[in-house]
Design an enzyme around this catalytic site. Structure first.
Site, mmCIF file in Angstrom:
data_model
loop_
_atom_site.group_PDB
_atom_site.id
_atom_site.type_symbol
_atom_site.label_atom_id
_atom_site.label_comp_id
_atom_site.label_asym_id
_atom_site.label_seq_id
_atom_site.Cartn_x
_atom_site.Cartn_y
_atom_site.Cartn_z
ATOM 1 N N HIS A 57 -17.453 -63.210 -48.266
ATOM 2 C CA HIS A 57 -17.980 -63.214 -46.895
ATOM 3 C C HIS A 57 -16.809 -63.563 -45.989
ATOM 4 C CE1 HIS A 57 -22.167 -64.142 -48.724
ATOM 5 N NE2 HIS A 57 -22.015 -62.848 -48.520
ATOM 6 N N GLU A 60 -16.214 -66.969 -44.326
ATOM 7 C CA GLU A 60 -16.162 -68.166 -45.161
ATOM 8 C C GLU A 60 -14.736 -68.296 -45.680
ATOM 9 O OE1 GLU A 60 -19.366 -67.770 -47.991
ATOM 10 O OE2 GLU A 60 -20.817 -67.376 -46.391
ATOM 11 N N HIS A 164 -17.205 -69.573 -51.941
ATOM 12 C CA HIS A 164 -17.945 -69.343 -50.692
ATOM 13 C C HIS A 164 -17.897 -70.594 -49.815
ATOM 14 C CE1 HIS A 164 -20.281 -65.494 -51.452
ATOM 15 N NE2 HIS A 164 -19.681 -65.701 -52.610
ATOM 16 N N GLU A 255 -19.770 -73.185 -53.513
ATOM 17 C CA GLU A 255 -19.902 -73.389 -52.063
ATOM 18 C C GLU A 255 -19.085 -74.621 -51.716
ATOM 19 O OE1 GLU A 255 -21.583 -71.363 -50.109
ATOM 20 O OE2 GLU A 255 -22.831 -70.204 -51.484
#
Length: 417
Positions: A57, A60, A164, A255
């Site tokens: 993404h 990110e 991410h 994440e």
């Protein structure tokens, strides 16, 4: 440090090699991969392949920066730090700092929660763009996705992580599922769930903020900083499920920051929090057992199915062109089932000790006792069809019918991953 920080001095070392995938992005930006290892330009038998992918993404950005810093840390400490030197000697490590360079360049005003650059230049979310094993994913396959899928065919990747931002948790497969994988219990587990939980815990436990599990305010609480992907929220067409099912590669999703695009001065903070986790996670590629399968004449056999008897994969795991296999397993006793077309399965027992060898899985070569030539094995690896492999079972959307609360939670977090 930033993506534009020069890394020229890392490229002139003997331990690093820079290349680009065949297919560029929509806007014709190269998808760069840098490989670090004692023999970075080619696979060597017995040396497992590992990869980190970031910036899937485009908005990110923390993972993208961390990988560049990690590359520099590895090559500048090669020959100086014993742990790093052993890691480079025994592992071939692939880095893709940006899978979505168009999205990154499209970000005009960085934001902690969402920016236009999340998607690629065709406005597709790349983490919803892969074939799905549980339900049809009838989306247009994007150049970046195709490039990664082709890349996975060129190497025998064993372990991977996808970096991410927007939360702080280590998420493991499956991201999608059916009742057979546990969706009626709000989870979707692989046959290797024990290994995946270990992998996620290995990363989270060494990150002092991630392991708290509730660092990001107004977000879900993740005990010990880990979660099953489906338990968090179901998604279709994710990359980690594709890696595990179709590429024989264990992948988790990391994440790394509550804020997707933090200010530059925060980057050293993220490096300090993630450095130990990033290095320790790479070392996990040496879990379990590895070896080659030979015929009675000592010839290595490609495309032979090699799996643990009680944890078969829906796409059987096979030896590569060198007859190699790699099975990530925790310490314990296992029965390995070796299957050759036209022959009865060959079973062999392995015991993986509590304390594995440093930077090496247990080595177990397998000499098949079959008489005659094993010429019935196809020359090329038979591909597993890119269709929902659980298509005869109801999809999660039809089977679970979540209540209002679960629906609202899912919507609330839909832009996080």
């Amino acid at each position: 440090f930033s993506f534009h920080h020069p890394i020229t001095r890392t490229l002139i070392t003997q331990s690093a090699s820079l290349s680009t995938l065949v297919d560029p992005s929509v806007n014709s930006r190269n998808l760069w991969v840098l490989v670090v290892g004692r023999f970075p330009k080619e696979h060597r038998i017995g040396i497992p392949e590992f990869k980190y992918v970031a910036n899937m993404h485009g908005d990110e950005t923390v993972g993208r920066e961390l990988l560049l810093h990690l590359i520099e840390h590895l090559v500048t400490n090669d020959g100086k730090d014993l742990e790093i030197t052993n890691l480079i000697n025994r592992t071939r490590i692939h880095f893709m700092p940006s899978m979505n360079p168009d999205g990154f360049e499209a970000v005009v005003k960085p934001d902690c929660f969402y920016s236009i650059g999340r998607e690629n230049n065709n406005y597709y979310d790349l983490n919803r763009n892969f074939p799905d094993a549980f339900e049809f994913n009838n989306v247009s396959r994007q150049p970046e996705t195709v490039a990664v899928m082709e890349w996975l065919k060129t190497e025998t990747f064993v372990l991977s992580a996808n970096l991410h931002g927007g939360a702080l948790v280590a998420s493991y497969p499956f991201d999608n599922g059916v009742p057979a994988t546990g969706t009626l219990h709000s989870r979707s587990l692989t046959p290797d769930d024990d290994v995946f939980q270990h992998l996620a815990h290995t990363y989270a436990s060494r990150n002092p903020t991630m392991k708290k599990g509730d660092h990001c305010k107004n977000k879900m609480n993740f005990p010990n900083g880990i979660t099953n992907g489906y338990s968090w929220y179901p998604l279709k067409g994710g990359m980690q499920d594709y890696n595990y099912i179709w590429a024989q590669c264990f992948e988790i999703t990391l994440e790394l920051s509550c804020c997707k695009y933090p200010h530059e001065e925060k980057l050293p903070f993220f490096w300090n929090k993630n450095k130990a986790s990033l290095i320790e996670y790479i070392k996990q590629v040496h879990l379990g057992v590895k070896g080659q399968v030979f015929d009675q004449n000592g010839n290595p056999l490609p495309n032979v199915i090699v799996e643990v008897q009680d944890r078969k994969h829906i796409c059987p795991y096979r030896t590569n062109k060198f007859g190699e296999y790699y099975l990530l397993l925790l310490p314990g006793s296992y029965v390995i089932n070796v299957t050759v077309p036209g022959h009865d399965p060959y079973l062999t027992k392995v015991v993986i000790p509590e304390k594995s060898q440093n930077f090496s899985a247990l080595k177990k070569d397998i000499l098949l006792p079959f008489r005659g030539q094993l010429d019935s094995i196809p020359v090329s690896n038979p591909s597993c069809p890119k269709i929902p492999l659980y298509s005869d079972l109801p999809s999660h959307s039809a089977a679970t019918k979540p209540g209002l609360f679960l629906f609202l939670v899912t919507i609330f977090h839909i832009f996080v991953k």
